[in-house]
Design a protein around this motif. Sequence first.
Motif, PDB file in Angstrom:
ATOM      1  N   ALA A 177      14.432 110.721  22.251  1.00 32.50           N
ATOM      2  CA  ALA A 177      14.460 109.615  21.297  1.00 32.50           C
ATOM      3  C   ALA A 177      13.567 108.474  21.754  1.00 32.50           C
ATOM      4  CB  ALA A 177      15.895 109.118  21.107  1.00 32.50           C
ATOM      5  N   ALA A 178      13.401 108.338  23.087  1.00 29.96           N
ATOM      6  CA  ALA A 178      12.536 107.276  23.608  1.00 29.96           C
ATOM      7  C   ALA A 178      11.087 107.508  23.190  1.00 29.96           C
ATOM      8  CB  ALA A 178      12.648 107.212  25.126  1.00 29.96           C
ATOM      9  N   GLU A 179      10.637 108.764  23.216  1.00 31.90           N
ATOM     10  CA  GLU A 179       9.281 109.076  22.763  1.00 31.90           C
ATOM     11  C   GLU A 179       9.126 108.764  21.275  1.00 31.90           C
ATOM     12  OE1 GLU A 179       8.036 113.019  23.601  1.00 31.90           O
ATOM     13  OE2 GLU A 179       8.507 112.928  25.733  1.00 31.90           O
ATOM     14  N   ALA A 180      10.141 109.108  20.494  1.00 28.71           N
ATOM     15  CA  ALA A 180      10.094 108.837  19.058  1.00 28.71           C
ATOM     16  C   ALA A 180      10.060 107.343  18.787  1.00 28.71           C
ATOM     17  CB  ALA A 180      11.298 109.469  18.363  1.00 28.71           C
ATOM     18  N   GLN A 181      10.825 106.597  19.571  1.00 25.73           N
ATOM     19  CA  GLN A 181      10.842 105.140  19.402  1.00 25.73           C
ATOM     20  C   GLN A 181       9.491 104.538  19.761  1.00 25.73           C
ATOM     21  OE1 GLN A 181      13.792 103.143  21.749  1.00 25.73           O
ATOM     22  NE2 GLN A 181      13.388 101.141  20.867  1.00 25.73           N
ATOM     23  N   ALA A 182       8.875 105.045  20.820  1.00 22.50           N
ATOM     24  CA  ALA A 182       7.571 104.537  21.238  1.00 22.50           C
ATOM     25  C   ALA A 182       6.510 104.786  20.166  1.00 22.50           C
ATOM     26  CB  ALA A 182       7.151 105.195  22.551  1.00 22.50           C
ATOM     27  N   ALA A 183       6.651 105.889  19.408  1.00 23.40           N
ATOM     28  CA  ALA A 183       5.694 106.180  18.349  1.00 23.40           C
ATOM     29  C   ALA A 183       5.954 105.360  17.098  1.00 23.40           C
ATOM     30  CB  ALA A 183       5.739 107.675  18.008  1.00 23.40           C
ATOM     31  N   PHE A 184       7.225 105.051  16.854  1.00 20.94           N
ATOM     32  CA  PHE A 184       7.580 104.350  15.627  1.00 20.94           C
ATOM     33  C   PHE A 184       7.446 102.829  15.750  1.00 20.94           C
ATOM     34  CE2 PHE A 184      10.985 102.409  12.927  1.00 20.94           C
ATOM     35  CZ  PHE A 184      10.382 102.664  11.708  1.00 20.94           C
ATOM     36  N   THR A 185       7.675 102.283  16.932  1.00 23.97           N
ATOM     37  CA  THR A 185       7.671 100.834  17.113  1.00 23.97           C
ATOM     38  C   THR A 185       6.374 100.168  16.681  1.00 23.97           C
ATOM     39  OG1 THR A 185       9.304 100.967  18.893  1.00 23.97           O
ATOM     40  CG2 THR A 185       7.959  98.973  18.795  1.00 23.97           C
ATOM     41  N   PRO A 186       5.179 100.696  17.043  1.00 26.71           N
ATOM     42  CA  PRO A 186       3.940 100.040  16.585  1.00 26.71           C
ATOM     43  C   PRO A 186       3.825  99.996  15.058  1.00 26.71           C
ATOM     44  CG  PRO A 186       3.471 101.574  18.367  1.00 26.71           C
ATOM     45  CD  PRO A 186       4.889 101.823  17.949  1.00 26.71           C
ATOM     46  N   ILE A 187       4.344 101.027  14.386  1.00 27.97           N
ATOM     47  CA  ILE A 187       4.316 101.032  12.923  1.00 27.97           C
ATOM     48  C   ILE A 187       5.299 100.006  12.385  1.00 27.97           C
ATOM     49  CG2 ILE A 187       4.748 102.431  10.869  1.00 27.97           C
ATOM     50  CD1 ILE A 187       3.925 104.878  12.464  1.00 27.97           C
ATOM     51  N   GLN A 188       6.491  99.998  12.940  1.00 29.30           N
ATOM     52  CA  GLN A 188       7.527  99.083  12.471  1.00 29.30           C
ATOM     53  C   GLN A 188       7.121  97.628  12.686  1.00 29.30           C
ATOM     54  OE1 GLN A 188      11.049  98.974  14.820  1.00 29.30           O
ATOM     55  NE2 GLN A 188      12.349  98.282  13.138  1.00 29.30           N
ATOM     56  N   GLN A 189       6.537  97.333  13.850  1.00 31.99           N
ATOM     57  CA  GLN A 189       6.194  95.953  14.185  1.00 31.99           C
ATOM     58  C   GLN A 189       4.799  95.556  13.736  1.00 31.99           C
ATOM     59  OE1 GLN A 189       6.903  95.375  18.374  1.00 31.99           O
ATOM     60  NE2 GLN A 189       9.106  95.698  18.178  1.00 31.99           N
ATOM     61  N   ALA A 190       4.064  96.505  13.164  1.00 31.28           N
ATOM     62  CA  ALA A 190       2.709  96.235  12.675  1.00 31.28           C
ATOM     63  C   ALA A 190       1.859  95.555  13.740  1.00 31.28           C
ATOM     64  CB  ALA A 190       2.762  95.384  11.411  1.00 31.28           C
ATOM     65  N   ALA A 191       1.757  96.200  14.902  1.00 32.25           N
ATOM     66  CA  ALA A 191       0.888  95.681  15.955  1.00 32.25           C
ATOM     67  C   ALA A 191      -0.541  95.594  15.423  1.00 32.25           C
ATOM     68  CB  ALA A 191       0.942  96.609  17.175  1.00 32.25           C
ATOM     69  N   PRO A 192      -1.311  94.570  15.868  1.00 33.52           N
ATOM     70  CA  PRO A 192      -2.661  94.373  15.320  1.00 33.52           C
ATOM     71  C   PRO A 192      -3.518  95.631  15.293  1.00 33.52           C
ATOM     72  CG  PRO A 192      -2.053  92.514  16.689  1.00 33.52           C
ATOM     73  CD  PRO A 192      -0.937  93.511  16.827  1.00 33.52           C
ATOM     74  N   GLY A 193      -3.391  96.482  16.282  1.00 31.95           N
ATOM     75  CA  GLY A 193      -4.194  97.696  16.311  1.00 31.95           C
ATOM     76  C   GLY A 193      -3.779  98.744  15.287  1.00 31.95           C
ATOM     77  N   THR A 194      -2.601  98.568  14.707  1.00 28.52           N
ATOM     78  CA  THR A 194      -2.105  99.558  13.739  1.00 28.52           C
ATOM     79  C   THR A 194      -2.063  99.005  12.314  1.00 28.52           C
ATOM     80  OG1 THR A 194       0.212  98.901  14.078  1.00 28.52           O
ATOM     81  CG2 THR A 194      -0.673 100.614  15.542  1.00 28.52           C
ATOM     82  N   TRP A 195      -2.659  97.840  12.102  1.00 32.28           N
ATOM     83  CA  TRP A 195      -2.622  97.251  10.759  1.00 32.28           C
ATOM     84  C   TRP A 195      -3.147  98.212   9.702  1.00 32.28           C
ATOM     85  CZ3 TRP A 195      -4.270  91.395  10.514  1.00 32.28           C
ATOM     86  CH2 TRP A 195      -3.303  90.624  11.186  1.00 32.28           C
ATOM     87  N   TRP A 196      -4.314  98.788   9.963  1.00 32.84           N
ATOM     88  CA  TRP A 196      -4.922  99.674   8.964  1.00 32.84           C
ATOM     89  C   TRP A 196      -4.029 100.866   8.671  1.00 32.84           C
ATOM     90  CZ3 TRP A 196      -5.837 104.795  10.003  1.00 32.84           C
ATOM     91  CH2 TRP A 196      -5.755 105.179  11.346  1.00 32.84           C
ATOM     92  N   TYR A 197      -3.301 101.318   9.682  1.00 29.39           N
ATOM     93  CA  TYR A 197      -2.418 102.466   9.557  1.00 29.39           C
ATOM     94  C   TYR A 197      -1.247 102.145   8.630  1.00 29.39           C
ATOM     95  CZ  TYR A 197      -0.476 106.781  11.585  1.00 29.39           C
ATOM     96  OH  TYR A 197      -0.014 108.052  11.784  1.00 29.39           O
ATOM     97  N   VAL A 198      -0.593 101.010   8.895  1.00 25.65           N
ATOM     98  CA  VAL A 198       0.584 100.606   8.116  1.00 25.65           C
ATOM     99  C   VAL A 198       0.178 100.226   6.694  1.00 25.65           C
ATOM    100  CG1 VAL A 198       2.507  98.985   7.989  1.00 25.65           C
ATOM    101  CG2 VAL A 198       1.727  99.808  10.212  1.00 25.65           C
TER     102      VAL A 198
END
Length: 534
Positions: free
Chosen positions: A169-190
């Motif tokens: 679950a920790a790996e899954a959380q690490a993958a989901f957190t950048p999407i959930q928090q919309a980190a600057p590097g993932t803006w285009w993704y979200v």
Amino acid sequence: MSEKREHWSGNWGFLMALAGSAIGLGNIWKFPYVTGKYGGGAFVLVYLCCIMVIGLPILIGELTIGRTTGLNPIGAFAALCPKRSKLADLLGGIILLSGIALITFSQIGYGILVMLLGAVILYGGWKAIGLISGVITPFLILGYYGVVGGWTLIYAVKAVTGNLVFKTAAEAQAAFTPIQQAAPGTWWYVIGGQLAFMTLCGIILWFGVKKGIERCSKVLMPSLFVLLIVLILRSISLPGASAGIKFFLSPDFSKLSAEAVLVALGQAFYTLSLGMGISIVYGSYVRKETNLPKSVLQLIGLDTMVAMMAGLAIFPAVFAMGFEPAAGEGLVFQILPTAFNMIPGGLGSVWSSFFFIAVSIAALTSGISLMEVIVSVLIDYFKMKRWAAVLFSWSSISILGVFCSISMNSWKNIPWMEKGLTTLFGTPPGSLFLTLDNLTANWFLPAAGMAVSVFVGWVWGVRNAVNEIRKGAGRELDTNFFILLSGMRGESGYGDSYKHIFTPASVWGFFIRFITPVSVMFVFLNMTGAIKFN
């Protein structure tokens, strides 16, 4: 000149479209979770009672308003209400004075909004309810709902391409957190996921009622049922799955409380998309010969069935793989991908694909119904062509959704907006997403639902509404309940002496005038924090 109004091709198309609007993400995740939290089967019984007390009366009322007028929410209320309504004037005056009082207590932002609402009601009367439920509410809801819809599409693509493989679950959380928090590097993704979701909604609506909404619903809703059945069969066959079934279904009356009843009331209210203008618009596409009460009962059955099926697909797998049920979106986007990946047989990606495709279908069918409300207003009220109304709705909602996407976890990506809202409203919730969710869920939806019940029961009138419902309902609407249940309908002498006592029509009229608005009031007061039950 506005476009000619379309109609559903038949009862099946109407039912599938209505089911698509009601069956959404709340059925796939929220209902199973709150059912387990508040007593399993005991909570289900309370929920079904709440559906009958709140959901059925208001839903029939909204559909009847739509079918009677053949108009969008604004036009429907304008067509049915008197030019001047003392009740609306009284309500508008009270709200206006409340806004002034808020400003005197330094609540400037809320005071201005409340004053504007009071002024709109004083000016437009009951049309203001149509404006709130038929334009503002679906616009704001879809603005943030499209963000979660984008997440489901992202995860569906990841699952299908084999990129949703997590060992913990920790790996899954690490993958989901950048999407959930919309980190600057993932803006285009979200943002890309949200725009893709909105584009799919727009494409479907571009083709209209029959060729777009109805055709899509006829394919997607049966597909959702098939996917859930496949997931259930695999989930309950796992070793240790019985613990999840017991958690979900075993009645535990010790967990029932006043809070549980209010949660059930709220779930019943939101799962049927009440107060959003959807049922009024969908009702405006219904032919006169359609049996509205029968359609509503069928919808309630389908809606509850999907929610129960989702629980049977989710919890046996979660418990069998050794996880505990989690709150929030973590269960769907973190725990479940990990649990599916651990299922023996090496087909974790297949089960994850089935699940997230099902979730995407549920999100999409609800999204198109929300957007269609706004499209309908633009076509009817502003005389737009459908393509122009769809394009305008898509672009404006997508812009709002972009801001929601990049502010999901905090305001740090748009500090200027936080500063403005803080100046007007004090400290806002943790993000624009949460702000819109709080505004619609705790204020607009309960207020609109209560307004519909009061309007039908006291302004337009139960007699007028029942006369419209009778056009497709048949003799059952005016037959005593005991005669219907006993199987004696049609026998000589039955159904005449006590024709109007304890009939479906009279019971519905009593509920829409008294029981339903009072129940919604309790939900409203609880959600706004005015009252709290332990």
